[in-house]
Design an enzyme around this catalytic site. Structure first.
Site, short mmCIF file in Angstrom:
data_model
loop_
_atom_site.label_atom_id
_atom_site.label_comp_id
_atom_site.label_asym_id
_atom_site.label_seq_id
_atom_site.Cartn_x
_atom_site.Cartn_y
_atom_site.Cartn_z
CB SER A 44 -6.52 -4.58 -5.63
OG SER A 44 -7.17 -3.37 -6.00
CG HIS A 76 -11.51 -0.90 -4.78
ND1 HIS A 76 -10.35 -0.24 -3.60
CD2 HIS A 76 -10.66 -1.27 -5.93
CE1 HIS A 76 -9.21 -0.46 -4.59
NE2 HIS A 76 -9.36 -0.98 -5.61
NE ARG A 97 -6.58 1.38 0.87
CZ ARG A 97 -5.78 0.44 1.25
NH1 ARG A 97 -6.02 -0.61 0.09
NH2 ARG A 97 -5.29 0.27 1.95
CB THR A 98 -11.77 7.29 -0.12
OG1 THR A 98 -13.21 6.89 0.31
CG2 THR A 98 -11.70 8.37 -1.06
CG HIS A 99 -7.75 4.63 -4.20
ND1 HIS A 99 -8.88 3.46 -4.36
CD2 HIS A 99 -6.65 3.69 -4.01
CE1 HIS A 99 -8.47 2.37 -4.19
NE2 HIS A 99 -7.05 2.38 -3.87
CD GLU A 198 3.70 3.53 -10.60
OE1 GLU A 198 3.65 2.43 -10.92
OE2 GLU A 198 3.25 4.15 -9.64
CB SER A 217 -3.87 2.80 -1.44
OG SER A 217 -3.36 1.60 -1.07
CG ASN A 240 1.16 -4.79 -11.40
OD1 ASN A 240 0.34 -4.58 -10.68
ND2 ASN A 240 2.20 -3.77 -11.69
I1 8IG Z 1 -2.80 -3.62 -8.18
O1 8IG Z 1 2.09 -1.25 -10.75
C1 8IG Z 1 -1.53 -1.98 -8.56
N1 8IG Z 1 -1.71 -0.93 -8.13
N2 8IG Z 1 1.05 2.87 -8.43
N3 8IG Z 1 1.62 0.95 -9.53
C2 8IG Z 1 0.86 1.67 -8.81
N4 8IG Z 1 -0.13 1.02 -8.14
C3 8IG Z 1 -0.40 -0.05 -8.50
C4 8IG Z 1 0.21 -0.85 -9.41
C5 8IG Z 1 1.34 -0.44 -9.94
N5 8IG Z 1 -0.25 -2.21 -9.48
#
Ligand code: 8IG
Length: 277
Positions: A44, A76, A97-99, A198, A217, A240
């Site tokens: 991302s 993606h 990508r596969t998550h 989270e 990932s 973020n």
């Molecule tokens: I973009 O704050 C992104 N991916 N786990 N936590 C998790 N994955 C993320 C976050 C986040 N921001």
């Protein structure tokens, strides 16, 4: 939405390395490039970063390549690209990508990494968008991954496969990145299963056990890369601050915006780093 089409990796009796070898053959045939030197996975916010690293000589939909599944998410890109750098290196750019949170299991998650290794790539550059735990970090800042904590409870390794993960995120490659941008900070990446972000308490747990970055990932992919004998370089774009570190709610929109704003800087950074690998 989950992908309901047949994927050979979903056959438990199949050998994932044979499917990766078949995928590498597909890539050689479709790109006309026999072997690649470096692989780069775009997370991302990193989607445009490939455009600066060289000349794209072929773009193929990942769905044409054995074992790949459709991308689950906006932001993606579902393509594989072969890029020729000014230095003459062939880079396989993985925008598909596969998550783990898609629920198809670790084999599907690390298939792109195993395929990259099967194309000949000895260096795996993994990028992602992630949440930052350090208060001094700001959205739009790229950081180096120095190590990881795998909180998924899963592994791409099967059976008694004991793989050393010391220096998984190569000090040599991190040093090379820092020579290009001495202001690059680094941190420990905690992989959660997701797809929910989270809770603030989970972020505090990650911080207490030594984490600085939260994501969904990269750890499983890095393990598979090391198993395949590749040298790994990892970058997180802090899109973020992690839940509870920032006071406003997290949104995917915010993630996409931070990525767009950071694009010029991180694209240039990646191009310069790839030039010295
Ligand atoms: I973009 O704050 C992104 N991916 N786990 N936590 C998790 N994955 C993320 C976050 C986040 N921001």
């Amino acid at each position: 939405m989950s992908d309901t089409r047949d994927n050979p990796l979903d056959d438990p009796t199949a050998d994932p390395f044979e499917i990766a070898a078949a995928a590498a053959d597909d890539i050689a045939r479709l790109t006309g490039v026999e072997a690649h030197d470096i692989a780069l996975t775009l997370g991302s916010g990193w989607g445009k970063a490939a455009d600066l690293i060289g000349e794209t000589t072929a773009t193929i939909p990942a769905t044409e390549v054995a074992g790949f599944s459709k991308p689950a998410l906006e932001g993606h890109v579902g393509t594989l690209r072969s890029v020729l750098t000014p230095g003459g290196k062939r880079v396989l750019v993985i925008g598909a990508r596969t998550h783990f949170y898609e629920g198809h299991g670790p084999r599907r998650v690390v298939h792109s990494v195993r395929t990259a290794a099967a194309t000949g790539a000895r260096t795996m550059v993994l990028t992602n968008g992630a949440g930052g735990i350090r208060h001094t970090w700001t959205p739009g800042q790229p950081v180096l991954i120095s190590d990881h904590i795998n909180l998924t409870g899963a592994s791409p390794l099967e059976g008694a496969t004991f793989i050393d993960l010391t220096d998984l995120y190569s000090m040599r490659l991190r040093d090379a990145a820092r020579r290009i941008d001495p202001s690059l900070e680094e941190g420990v990446y905690c992989q959660f299963r997701g797809p929910q972000y989270e809770t603030p308490a989970e972020v505090q747990m990650a911080k207490a056990i030594g984490g600085h970055i939260v994501g969904m990932s990269t750890a499983l992919e890095a393990i598979a890369a090391r198993q395949a004998g590749m040298e790994v370089l990892g970058f997180s774009l802090i899109t973020n601050l992690a839940a509870g570190i920032q006071t406003t709610p997290l949104s995917h929109q915010e993630v996409l915006e931070a990525g767009r704003e950071a694009e010029p800087r991180i694209s240039a950074l990646l191009a310069q780093v790839l030039a010295v690998l």
